[in-house]
Design a protein around this motif. Structure first.
Motif, PDB file in Angstrom:
ATOM      1  N   GLY A 216       0.780  -1.229   0.000  1.00 58.35           N
ATOM      2  CA  GLY A 216       0.000   0.000   0.000  1.00 58.35           C
ATOM      3  C   GLY A 216       0.814   1.283   0.000  1.00 58.35           C
ATOM      4  N   TYR A 217       2.131   1.195  -0.149  1.00 55.54           N
ATOM      5  CA  TYR A 217       2.986   2.388  -0.193  1.00 55.54           C
ATOM      6  C   TYR A 217       3.149   2.805  -1.651  1.00 55.54           C
ATOM      7  N   THR A 218       2.462   3.874  -2.049  1.00 55.89           N
ATOM      8  CA  THR A 218       2.436   4.267  -3.453  1.00 55.89           C
ATOM      9  C   THR A 218       3.068   5.628  -3.718  1.00 55.89           C
ATOM     10  N   THR A 219       3.390   6.380  -2.677  1.00 57.84           N
ATOM     11  CA  THR A 219       3.952   7.723  -2.868  1.00 57.84           C
ATOM     12  C   THR A 219       5.412   7.756  -2.444  1.00 57.84           C
ATOM     13  N   MET A 220       6.288   7.970  -3.422  1.00 60.86           N
ATOM     14  CA  MET A 220       7.721   8.124  -3.171  1.00 60.86           C
ATOM     15  C   MET A 220       8.035   9.604  -3.291  1.00 60.86           C
ATOM     16  N   ALA A 221       8.780  10.124  -2.339  1.00 56.97           N
ATOM     17  CA  ALA A 221       9.129  11.544  -2.394  1.00 56.97           C
ATOM     18  C   ALA A 221      10.573  11.753  -1.974  1.00 56.97           C
ATOM     19  N   PHE A 222      11.144  12.823  -2.488  1.00 57.44           N
ATOM     20  CA  PHE A 222      12.469  13.273  -2.097  1.00 57.44           C
ATOM     21  C   PHE A 222      12.276  14.609  -1.404  1.00 57.44           C
ATOM     22  N   VAL A 223      12.863  14.745  -0.233  1.00 57.71           N
ATOM     23  CA  VAL A 223      12.674  15.952   0.555  1.00 57.71           C
ATOM     24  C   VAL A 223      14.031  16.579   0.837  1.00 57.71           C
ATOM     25  N   GLY A 224      14.189  17.802   0.361  1.00 58.02           N
ATOM     26  CA  GLY A 224      15.376  18.583   0.686  1.00 58.02           C
ATOM     27  C   GLY A 224      15.119  19.279   2.012  1.00 58.02           C
TER      28      GLY A 224
ATOM     29  N   PRO B 119      10.313   5.448  10.218  1.00 58.98           N
ATOM     30  CA  PRO B 119      10.486   4.260   9.370  1.00 58.98           C
ATOM     31  C   PRO B 119      10.312   4.525   7.877  1.00 58.98           C
ATOM     32  N   GLU B 120       9.545   5.528   7.513  1.00 56.14           N
ATOM     33  CA  GLU B 120       9.306   5.824   6.102  1.00 56.14           C
ATOM     34  C   GLU B 120      10.521   6.451   5.417  1.00 56.14           C
ATOM     35  N   VAL B 121      11.500   6.914   6.192  1.00 56.40           N
ATOM     36  CA  VAL B 121      12.728   7.475   5.607  1.00 56.40           C
ATOM     37  C   VAL B 121      13.612   6.309   5.174  1.00 56.40           C
ATOM     38  N   LEU B 122      13.784   6.162   3.863  1.00 59.78           N
ATOM     39  CA  LEU B 122      14.554   5.047   3.305  1.00 59.78           C
ATOM     40  C   LEU B 122      16.020   5.383   3.127  1.00 59.78           C
ATOM     41  N   GLU B 123      16.303   6.638   2.783  1.00 58.71           N
ATOM     42  CA  GLU B 123      17.677   7.081   2.568  1.00 58.71           C
ATOM     43  C   GLU B 123      17.825   8.486   3.120  1.00 58.71           C
ATOM     44  N   CYS B 124      19.046   8.797   3.537  1.00 58.93           N
ATOM     45  CA  CYS B 124      19.361  10.126   4.051  1.00 58.93           C
ATOM     46  C   CYS B 124      20.770  10.467   3.575  1.00 58.93           C
TER      47      CYS B 124
ATOM     48  N   ILE C 105      16.467  13.499   1.750  1.00 59.88           N
ATOM     49  CA  ILE C 105      15.962  12.189   2.150  1.00 59.88           C
ATOM     50  C   ILE C 105      15.015  11.640   1.091  1.00 59.88           C
ATOM     51  N   LYS C 106      14.948  10.326   1.061  1.00 66.44           N
ATOM     52  CA  LYS C 106      14.003   9.617   0.204  1.00 66.44           C
ATOM     53  C   LYS C 106      12.999   8.969   1.146  1.00 66.44           C
ATOM     54  N   ILE C 107      11.718   9.267   0.947  1.00 65.87           N
ATOM     55  CA  ILE C 107      10.714   8.689   1.846  1.00 65.87           C
ATOM     56  C   ILE C 107       9.628   7.985   1.037  1.00 65.87           C
ATOM     57  N   LEU C 108       9.042   6.989   1.650  1.00 60.44           N
ATOM     58  CA  LEU C 108       7.995   6.192   1.031  1.00 60.44           C
ATOM     59  C   LEU C 108       6.755   6.271   1.906  1.00 60.44           C
ATOM     60  N   CYS C 109       5.641   6.680   1.305  1.00 57.16           N
ATOM     61  CA  CYS C 109       4.401   6.877   2.048  1.00 57.16           C
ATOM     62  C   CYS C 109       3.256   6.128   1.367  1.00 57.16           C
ATOM     63  N   LYS C 110       2.185   5.937   2.116  1.00 52.29           N
ATOM     64  CA  LYS C 110       1.022   5.254   1.550  1.00 52.29           C
ATOM     65  C   LYS C 110       0.324   6.128   0.509  1.00 52.29           C
ATOM     66  N   ASP C 111       0.265   7.423   0.770  1.00 54.94           N
ATOM     67  CA  ASP C 111      -0.402   8.348  -0.146  1.00 54.94           C
ATOM     68  C   ASP C 111       0.049   9.770   0.188  1.00 54.94           C
ATOM     69  N   ASN C 112      -0.504  10.756  -0.518  1.00 54.93           N
ATOM     70  CA  ASN C 112      -0.126  12.148  -0.291  1.00 54.93           C
ATOM     71  C   ASN C 112      -0.498  12.632   1.111  1.00 54.93           C
ATOM     72  N   GLU C 113      -1.601  12.156   1.634  1.00 56.16           N
ATOM     73  CA  GLU C 113      -2.012  12.539   2.989  1.00 56.16           C
ATOM     74  C   GLU C 113      -0.991  12.051   4.025  1.00 56.16           C
ATOM     75  N   HIS C 114      -0.533  10.850   3.854  1.00 53.64           N
ATOM     76  CA  HIS C 114       0.503  10.286   4.727  1.00 53.64           C
ATOM     77  C   HIS C 114       1.784  11.116   4.619  1.00 53.64           C
ATOM     78  N   LEU C 115       2.147  11.488   3.387  1.00 54.69           N
ATOM     79  CA  LEU C 115       3.322  12.326   3.158  1.00 54.69           C
ATOM     80  C   LEU C 115       3.183  13.661   3.888  1.00 54.69           C
ATOM     81  N   MET C 116       2.033  14.292   3.743  1.00 49.51           N
ATOM     82  CA  MET C 116       1.796  15.581   4.395  1.00 49.51           C
ATOM     83  C   MET C 116       1.893  15.448   5.915  1.00 49.51           C
ATOM     84  N   HIS C 117       1.356  14.375   6.455  1.00 50.57           N
ATOM     85  CA  HIS C 117       1.436  14.127   7.897  1.00 50.57           C
ATOM     86  C   HIS C 117       2.893  14.004   8.354  1.00 50.57           C
ATOM     87  N   LEU C 118       3.681  13.228   7.609  1.00 56.55           N
ATOM     88  CA  LEU C 118       5.100  13.067   7.957  1.00 56.55           C
ATOM     89  C   LEU C 118       5.844  14.395   7.906  1.00 56.55           C
ATOM     90  N   LEU C 119       5.600  15.162   6.853  1.00 52.07           N
ATOM     91  CA  LEU C 119       6.269  16.451   6.715  1.00 52.07           C
ATOM     92  C   LEU C 119       5.901  17.389   7.867  1.00 52.07           C
TER      93      LEU C 119
END
Length: 156
Positions: free
Chosen positions: A69-77, A97-102, A113-127
């Motif tokens: 169910g992890y469909t959103t990959m993002a890179f965060v500067g 745990p969603e941070v895969l690389e730093c 960082i490279k992070i993997l989230c379930k969706d955009n809402e999950h990404l926004m929550h993490l950020l």
């Protein structure tokens, strides 16, 4: 032809062994031995040499995150208020745990960082709740990956 660096010398046989294992790490040693034309014991001996030299850093199964169910990959500067904040920020990022690389980077960001989230809402929550709340983080810049078009290891 031999390839040499400060740590290890690999020859054509080593390259054939490595290529077979990079394609499928579960390939039986005896099958590789048949392909290469040397004994299974010789393959084991060469693998031990390559592991000892640290050229081989291990083997692993690759999980398909989309199945979980992890469909959103993002890179965060990540912009830090000062370089001294880096070790503390990384310590907190390791707990997510969603941070895969730093990566400690040059350029505008201090950390990428490279992070993997379930969706955009999950990404926004993490950020909002986990990353931007870390002491020393002044702001972030996020890039969502639409599709990974190349994935590979270094060519041997």
């Amino acid at each position: 032809m031999k390839t040499t660096n400060n740590n290890v010398t690999i020859d054509g046989i080593d390259k054939k062994i490595l290529r077979a294992l990079m394609q499928d790490a579960r390939t039986p040693v005896l099958e590789i031995a048949r392909q290469v034309g040397i004994s299974g014991a010789a393959i084991h001996q060469r693998l031990r040499k390559l592991e000892k030299s640290k050229l081989i850093a291990g083997s692993k199964f690759v999980i398909n995150p989309k199945v979980l169910g992890y469909t959103t990959m993002a890179f965060v500067g990540i912009y830090l208020d000062k370089a001294m904040s880096n070790p503390e920020a990384v310590k907190h990022l390791k707990k997510i745990p969603e941070v895969l690389e730093c990566h400690y980077t040059t350029g505008n960001w201090s950390i990428l960082i490279k992070i993997l989230c379930k969706d955009n809402e999950h990404l926004m929550h993490l950020l909002n709740n986990d990353i931007q709340s870390i002491a020393g983080v002044s702001r972030t810049e996020t890039f969502i990956s639409l599709d990974q078009q190349i994935e590979r290891q270094i060519k041997i």
